[in-house]
Design an enzyme around this catalytic site. Structure first.
Site, PDB file in Angstrom:
ATOM      1  N   TYR A 181      88.241  34.887  15.479  1.00  0.00           N
ATOM      2  CA  TYR A 181      87.307  34.524  16.233  1.00  0.00           C
ATOM      3  C   TYR A 181      86.930  35.430  17.094  1.00  0.00           C
ATOM      4  O   TYR A 181      86.331  35.473  17.440  1.00  0.00           O
ATOM      5  CB  TYR A 181      86.905  33.110  16.505  1.00  0.00           C
ATOM      6  CG  TYR A 181      87.259  31.463  15.736  1.00  0.00           C
ATOM      7  CD1 TYR A 181      86.893  32.165  14.374  1.00  0.00           C
ATOM      8  CD2 TYR A 181      87.615  30.408  16.002  1.00  0.00           C
ATOM      9  CE1 TYR A 181      86.502  31.001  13.569  1.00  0.00           C
ATOM     10  CE2 TYR A 181      87.529  29.192  15.224  1.00  0.00           C
ATOM     11  CZ  TYR A 181      87.549  29.695  13.603  1.00  0.00           C
ATOM     12  OH  TYR A 181      86.712  28.546  13.053  1.00  0.00           O
TER      13      TYR A 181
ATOM     14  N   LYS B  14     100.763  30.697   7.462  1.00  0.00           N
ATOM     15  CA  LYS B  14     100.574  30.791   6.224  1.00  0.00           C
ATOM     16  C   LYS B  14     101.254  32.015   6.414  1.00  0.00           C
ATOM     17  O   LYS B  14     101.108  33.322   5.112  1.00  0.00           O
ATOM     18  CB  LYS B  14      98.575  31.085   5.869  1.00  0.00           C
ATOM     19  CG  LYS B  14      98.166  31.515   4.696  1.00  0.00           C
ATOM     20  CD  LYS B  14      98.596  30.315   3.436  1.00  0.00           C
ATOM     21  CE  LYS B  14      98.024  30.814   2.145  1.00  0.00           C
ATOM     22  NZ  LYS B  14      98.331  29.497   1.278  1.00  0.00           N
TER      23      LYS B  14
ATOM     24  N   ASP C 168      97.883  25.037   3.694  1.00  0.00           N
ATOM     25  CA  ASP C 168      96.706  24.139   2.208  1.00  0.00           C
ATOM     26  C   ASP C 168      97.833  23.012   1.963  1.00  0.00           C
ATOM     27  O   ASP C 168      96.843  22.300   1.578  1.00  0.00           O
ATOM     28  CB  ASP C 168      97.329  25.647   1.145  1.00  0.00           C
ATOM     29  CG  ASP C 168      98.310  26.389   1.095  1.00  0.00           C
ATOM     30  OD1 ASP C 168      99.190  25.717   1.909  1.00  0.00           O
ATOM     31  OD2 ASP C 168      98.508  26.592   0.208  1.00  0.00           O
TER      32      ASP C 168
ATOM     33  N   ASP D  23      91.095  24.413  13.458  1.00  0.00           N
ATOM     34  CA  ASP D  23      89.341  24.112  13.940  1.00  0.00           C
ATOM     35  C   ASP D  23      89.161  23.169  12.273  1.00  0.00           C
ATOM     36  O   ASP D  23      88.835  21.910  12.602  1.00  0.00           O
ATOM     37  CB  ASP D  23      89.119  25.470  13.867  1.00  0.00           C
ATOM     38  CG  ASP D  23      87.487  25.411  13.010  1.00  0.00           C
ATOM     39  OD1 ASP D  23      86.745  24.296  14.447  1.00  0.00           O
ATOM     40  OD2 ASP D  23      86.107  26.157  14.182  1.00  0.00           O
TER      41      ASP D  23
ATOM     42  N   ASP E 102      89.222  18.818  12.590  1.00  0.00           N
ATOM     43  CA  ASP E 102      88.132  18.214  12.299  1.00  0.00           C
ATOM     44  C   ASP E 102      89.285  16.741  11.136  1.00  0.00           C
ATOM     45  O   ASP E 102      88.679  15.465  10.613  1.00  0.00           O
ATOM     46  CB  ASP E 102      87.045  18.896  11.724  1.00  0.00           C
ATOM     47  CG  ASP E 102      86.519  18.740  12.658  1.00  0.00           C
ATOM     48  OD1 ASP E 102      86.645  18.871  13.595  1.00  0.00           O
ATOM     49  OD2 ASP E 102      85.033  18.761  12.348  1.00  0.00           O
TER      50      ASP E 102
END
Ligand code: NAD
Length: 358
Positions: A141, A191, A223, A247, A251
């Site tokens: 970001y 990752k 994943d 992020d 959620d």
């Protein structure tokens, strides 16, 4: 103890839920012999209406001079036409940036009596209590280069995942410290099989873990983590991860527990932490006395733990919430057949009563 708490209700339901949380903190102070001074200021749309800016200097100064910040939520349709640089949500970025809040802690804890509000089977989520520690001020970001540029083959959109050793080190420390107050297990999500930034992430997390021999460390690819969160979420205690992965995963983890109106958060990193519900200003229900104040009240429990190390007091707040739910009281968002429907103020008053008379 003595502490000054900046109270920033913000917009929409913020003005309804934050006072309930302040009452709870007042009750904690009275019961346990502390002195909390509350100083209120405008933020977000409310501040734009008065000053033209979402984060006025006075509000920022108050935040910087206090020991902790209690925030409601910002935003709403009234300010949606404004330029991004002066929208209510800019206030959150400003506070995070100015206060160095690089760590976002989002617990996802299931209250067993609400298990049926989850989309997962009761046995998968019963007893769920995980904490997602998300890096908040770095990663893709913020990394450069970024932008959209024209090329001979059309446009090209670019974002860059960047993490430095100090950035990874400090967020890893937050996770290990948090784990010490919980079940002493950290799962680092990356990752590393594909991304160099993740390879560094993993290496630095392992290095930091040397200072925490009492905390178990595990690594998982993002994943697989997304899959495990719906398959067997109870295997996790603390999950620590990057801005982007956090992020998404926070959620996912939050929704395992049912309602957005139940979940608190803490943003930490600098000397002053910010405590707020994970939901927004809910303009669709604002002013109707139907918003669930529990996420904000539970945020005060996080404040008591992380800002003031008042663990006993935090547990008292959590127990009060639990007992009110056990008695069958529910706000509209978690209401089901056979439970008692109450409004925002009544839910706040019930939790307060439990806290005062425990
Ligand atoms: P939202 O979280 O405000 O609302 C989503 C849905 O959940 C709505 O149906 C709402 O009624 C419900 N809901 C939220 N909190 C609730 C509560 N405590 N009790 C009962 N129901 C609740 O998200 P949104 O509608 O996408 O955004 C509304 C505004 O809030 C936007 O301006 C957005 O930018 C802002 N926002 C602010 C924050 C923040 O301040 N941290 C976070 C997210 C969104």
């Amino acid at each position: 103890m003595k502490a000054t708490i900046a109270v920033l209700p913000g917009d929409g339901i913020g003005a309804e839920i934050v006072p309930q949380a302040v009452h709870v903190l007042e009750a904690v102070a009275a019961r346990f012999g502390h002195r909390f001074e509350f100083k209120t200021a405008d933020v977000g749309g409310a501040a734009i209406d008065k000053t033209g800016r979402p984060l006025p200097d006075d509000t920022l100064r108050l935040a910087k001079e206090s020991d902790a910040i209690l925030l409601g939520a910002v935003g709403g349709p009234k300010w949606e036409g404004l330029d991004y640089s002066v929208r209510p949500e800019r206030a959150l970025l400003g506070l995070r940036e100015q206060l160095g809040l690089y760590a976002n802690l989002r617990p996802a804890k299931l209250y067993s009596m609400l298990a049926d509000a989850s989309t997962l089977k009761r046995e998968v989520i019963e007893g769920l209590d995980i904490l997602v520690v998300r890096e908040l001020t770095g990663g893709i970001y913020f990394g450069k280069p970024k932008g959209i540029e024209k090329t001979s083959e059309g446009e090209k959109g670019v974002n860059t995942e960047v993490y430095t050793t100090p950035e990874i080190r400090r967020i890893a420390k937050v996770a290990f410290e948090a784990a010490r107050k919980r079940r002493r297990k950290v799962t680092s999500v990356d990752k590393a099989n594909v991304l160099e930034s993740s390879e560094l992430w993993r290496r630095v997390v392992i290095d930091v873990s040397q200072g925490y021999p009492d905390v178990e460390l595990q690594h998982i690819y993002v994943d697989n983590c997304a899959m495990q969160l719906v398959r067997a979420p109870k295997q996790f205690d603390v999950l620590v991860t990057t801005n982007l992965f956090g992020d998404i995963l926070s959620d996912e983890a939050a929704m395992l527990t049912g309602s957005i109106g139940m979940l608190p958060s803490a943003s930490l990193g600098g000397t002053i932490g910010m405590y707020e519900p994970i939901h927004g200003s809910a303009p669709d229900i604002a002013g109707k006395d139907i918003a669930n104040p529990i996420a904000t009240i539970a945020s005060t429990a996080m404040m008591l733990t992380y800002a003031f190390s008042l663990d006993k007091e935090a547990t008292a707040v959590e127990q009060a919430i639990l007992r009110v739910l056990e008695q069958g009281y529910r706000t509209k968002d978690i209401h089901a057949a056979g439970t008692r429907l109450v409004g925002t103020k009544e839910m706040g008053a019930l939790i307060l009563k439990e806290l005062q008379h425990a």
